[in-house]
Motif scaffolding. Structure first.
Motif, PDB file in Angstrom:
ATOM      1  N   ILE A 123       1.028  -1.043   0.080  1.00 21.38           N
ATOM      2  CA  ILE A 123      -0.076   0.166   0.009  1.00 21.38           C
ATOM      3  C   ILE A 123       0.567   1.175  -0.076  1.00 21.38           C
ATOM      4  CG2 ILE A 123      -1.670   1.549   0.948  1.00 21.38           C
ATOM      5  CD1 ILE A 123      -2.817  -1.232   2.156  1.00 21.38           C
ATOM      6  N   ASP A 154      -7.674   1.052   6.359  1.00 17.41           N
ATOM      7  CA  ASP A 154      -7.617  -0.657   5.625  1.00 17.41           C
ATOM      8  C   ASP A 154      -6.671  -1.166   7.188  1.00 17.41           C
ATOM      9  OD1 ASP A 154      -9.126  -2.026   4.450  1.00 17.41           O
ATOM     10  OD2 ASP A 154      -7.248  -2.322   2.802  1.00 17.41           O
ATOM     11  N   SER A 161      -9.501  -9.387   8.477  1.00 20.72           N
ATOM     12  CA  SER A 161      -9.454 -10.767   7.576  1.00 20.72           C
ATOM     13  C   SER A 161      -8.620 -12.020   7.154  1.00 20.72           C
ATOM     14  CB  SER A 161      -9.262  -9.862   5.694  1.00 20.72           C
ATOM     15  OG  SER A 161      -8.060  -9.659   6.186  1.00 20.72           O
ATOM     16  N   TRP A 165      -8.792 -15.687   7.867  1.00 24.49           N
ATOM     17  CA  TRP A 165      -8.146 -16.481   6.662  1.00 24.49           C
ATOM     18  C   TRP A 165      -7.544 -17.600   7.332  1.00 24.49           C
ATOM     19  CZ3 TRP A 165     -10.787 -17.352   1.785  1.00 24.49           C
ATOM     20  CH2 TRP A 165      -9.431 -17.955   1.298  1.00 24.49           C
TER      21      TRP A 165
ATOM     22  N   LEU C 173      -5.453  -2.543  -1.447  1.00 20.44           N
ATOM     23  CA  LEU C 173      -6.365  -2.231  -0.222  1.00 20.44           C
ATOM     24  C   LEU C 173      -7.912  -3.079  -0.088  1.00 20.44           C
ATOM     25  CD1 LEU C 173      -6.435   1.750  -1.222  1.00 20.44           C
ATOM     26  CD2 LEU C 173      -5.413   0.733   0.842  1.00 20.44           C
ATOM     27  N   LEU C 174      -8.010  -3.580  -1.075  1.00 21.47           N
ATOM     28  CA  LEU C 174      -9.005  -4.615  -1.476  1.00 21.47           C
ATOM     29  C   LEU C 174      -9.356  -6.022  -0.717  1.00 21.47           C
ATOM     30  CD1 LEU C 174     -11.010  -3.067  -4.972  1.00 21.47           C
ATOM     31  CD2 LEU C 174     -11.499  -3.066  -2.774  1.00 21.47           C
ATOM     32  N   ILE C 175      -7.781  -5.827  -0.675  1.00 19.63           N
ATOM     33  CA  ILE C 175      -7.917  -7.693  -0.321  1.00 19.63           C
ATOM     34  C   ILE C 175      -8.318  -8.274   1.056  1.00 19.63           C
ATOM     35  CG2 ILE C 175      -5.997  -9.170   1.175  1.00 19.63           C
ATOM     36  CD1 ILE C 175      -3.995  -7.877  -0.520  1.00 19.63           C
ATOM     37  N   PRO C 176      -9.070  -7.093   1.847  1.00 17.90           N
ATOM     38  CA  PRO C 176      -9.774  -7.228   3.124  1.00 17.90           C
ATOM     39  C   PRO C 176     -11.312  -8.275   2.255  1.00 17.90           C
ATOM     40  CG  PRO C 176      -8.990  -5.413   3.617  1.00 17.90           C
ATOM     41  CD  PRO C 176      -8.352  -5.818   2.469  1.00 17.90           C
ATOM     42  N   LEU C 179     -11.353 -11.500   0.185  1.00 14.14           N
ATOM     43  CA  LEU C 179     -11.033 -12.565   0.957  1.00 14.14           C
ATOM     44  C   LEU C 179     -12.500 -12.858   2.065  1.00 14.14           C
ATOM     45  CD1 LEU C 179      -7.887 -12.639   3.313  1.00 14.14           C
ATOM     46  CD2 LEU C 179      -8.130 -13.508   1.254  1.00 14.14           C
ATOM     47  N   LEU C 203     -17.613  -7.938   8.406  1.00 13.42           N
ATOM     48  CA  LEU C 203     -16.551  -6.955   7.816  1.00 13.42           C
ATOM     49  C   LEU C 203     -16.488  -6.585   6.859  1.00 13.42           C
ATOM     50  CD1 LEU C 203     -12.765  -8.341   8.164  1.00 13.42           C
ATOM     51  CD2 LEU C 203     -13.621  -7.876   5.768  1.00 13.42           C
TER      52      LEU C 203
END
Lengths: 225, 44, 225
Positions: A123, A154, A161, A165, C173-176, C179, C203
């Motif tokens: 990031i 974030d 998450s 996971w 940023l979009l990883i959460p 998942l 989440l």
């Protein structure tokens, strides 16, 4: 002139702190009961991780201040802190990896904290690239500030998450480096190292900020001339 | 006993990374200072 | 006009443009069909394997489609200097942000619906009973993708190497979101219910809320000349 003095005082304090940290960490502190000597890597790994998160917290705060107040100084602090933070994040991952090999038997494991740190690295490398890929300076500063805010918010979500996971996809059980009981001399050493690295962060930040100010001055002069 | 080579590697990597970064900032500062000094000299 | 009316105006404008040429939707659907074919080739004829990987592959596809959709939301405005006109919209630019997020979500959501249907047919999965919960997850995830994506897509106009920079900025940023959505989709496809996975749904909801608010508040700094 006063800024220059602050910088040199910080530099001396950092040098003293790091020397003390090195002595305590490599010689004075006893080896860990379970991990043995290799646990000494903790005195590098944990402080760098702490500084990395601290640096991005500073980016977050000064990004908000910049958008709110519009003062260029706030932006300069945010930029300087982001760059220092990326260096420390990279180092955290490297030192963690070197520590992981003898303790876990692998260079990399998809541990929640490790993975979060790696995502953090991505990031904020993006943050630095964003800054260098926008021509207009004030526009680049505004864009970066938005990313500085979004990126920091974030982090906890990423961490949660990744943690969930991982519990889902049972990886081979690993020894948590901080799981072992920490003896008082080790805790003392760790605290000294954290303090020393925080000083180092402040010192590097002040140097980087000085550079940013010189850049602004050159820009100013070239506009006048 | 001890894995001292890993410890040495970790401390060395830290020293090289941070030292290298510090030197790069110093070098960039010096370059800017030279540029400013030259600009001032031109005006006189 | 209040905020929502103004957001609706922006959304309505984009809906009408799309209604006229259907460029966005046609490309997205064609893209998703190609992706499904590629998935099949990548996984081979073994059905059990494609079943285990379906959630991940679908969302990998959705995030790529999201990248395309985001680029499209502001590409339309760059042609013919439309952004200048959009800036003239009275009041807080946050309305433009909301309108664009709604538009991107609608476009992507529709394309995702088509993808699910195609997936059901091509991989002979019985989706009819699962479609509703799949779409709930898809929309929750898509709002998150759009909330972050629109923010960065608006920056792209002034970014060098924007095709490479956009994914670099917003994929980490979009990883959460990824998942959570993959996990939920997988559970649904295997016949489970999302009510057993409440923490992942929460989440997604938290992610959506945080970044909608941040995007709404900071969009004015992104749009500023």
């Amino acid at each position: 002139m006063t800024f220059a003095r602050v910088r040199s005082i910080l530099g001396i304090l950092t040098l003293v702190g790091l020397t003390a940290g090195l002595y305590l960490g490599l010689i004075w502190a006893p080896p860990d009961a379970y991990q043995g000597q290799v646990q000494r890597i903790m005195y590098v790994h944990v402080p760098t991780a702490w500084v990395a998160y601290l640096a991005f917290l500073v980016v977050f705060i000064f990004s908000i201040l910049y958008l709110w107040r519009g003062s260029e100084t706030f932006d300069q602090v945010a930029y300087a802190s982001a760059e220092v933070g990326v260096v420390f994040t990279g180092l955290t991952i490297l030192a963690g990896s070197i520590w992981g090999k003898p303790t876990w038997g692998v260079w990399w494991t998809w541990d929640a904290r490790l993975t979060t740190t790696a995502i953090l690295f991505l990031i904020y490398v993006g943050y630095l690239m964003l800054r260098s890929f926008v021509e207009d300076r004030s526009r680049g500063a505004r864009y970066a500030a938005v990313l500085g805010i979004v990126g920091f918010l974030d982090i906890p979500i990423v961490h949660k998450s990744v943690e969930w996971w991982r519990t889902l996809h049972q990886a081979p059980s690993v020894m948590r480096p901080e799981g072992a009981t920490v003896a008082p001399p080790m805790l003392f050493t760790l605290l000294v190292s954290v303090a020393a690295f925080t000083l180092l962060y402040l010192y590097l930040l002040s140097q980087r900020l000085h550079l940013e100010r010189l850049d602004a001055e050159i820009l100013e002069r070239s506009r006048e001339g | 006993m001890g894995h001292w080579n890993y410890i040495a590697a970790a401390y060395l990597v830290a020293a090289v990374t941070l030292g290298g970064y510090w030197l790069s900032v110093r070098r960039r500062i010096r370059r800017r200072e030279d540029a400013i000094r030259m600009a001032v000299g031109d005006k006189r | 006009m209040n905020l929502f009316q103004r957001a609706w105006t922006v959304l309505w404008k984009d809906l009408r443009i799309e209604g006229r040429n259907r460029e966005g939707l046609n490309t997205l659907i064609f893209f998703s069909a190609i992706l499904l074919f590629l998935f099949h080739f990548a996984l081979g004829p073994d059905r059990t394997q494609s079943g285990a990987a379906a959630g991940g592959l679908l969302w990998l596809g959705f995030i790529l489609m999201g990248l395309f959709a985001m680029a499209r939301t502001f590409q339309v405005e760059r042609e013919e200097e439309c952004l200048e006109g959009l800036r003239l919209l009275p009041g807080d630019p946050g309305a433009i942000y909301l309108g664009k997020v709604l538009w991107a979500t609608a476009l992507l959501g529709f394309a995702e619906l088509v993808t699910f249907l195609l997936f059901g047919v091509l991989f002979s999965v019985d989706l009819w009973t699962k479609l509703l919960s799949l779409m709930v997850v898809a929309l929750l995830g898509t709002v998150g993708i759009s909330a972050v994506g629109v923010l960065f897509a608006a920056m792209a106009a002034h970014l060098r190497a924007r095709e490479a920079m956009l994914p670099l900025l917003f994929f980490p940023l979009l990883i959460p979101v990824l998942l959570a959505a993959i996990q939920l989709t997988q559970v649904i496809l295997q016949g489970g219910s999302i009510f057993g996975e409440g923490h992942w749904v929460r989440l997604l909801a938290v992610f959506d809320t945080i970044f909608l608010v941040v995007g709404f508040l900071t969009f004015t700094f992104v749009l500023e000349e």
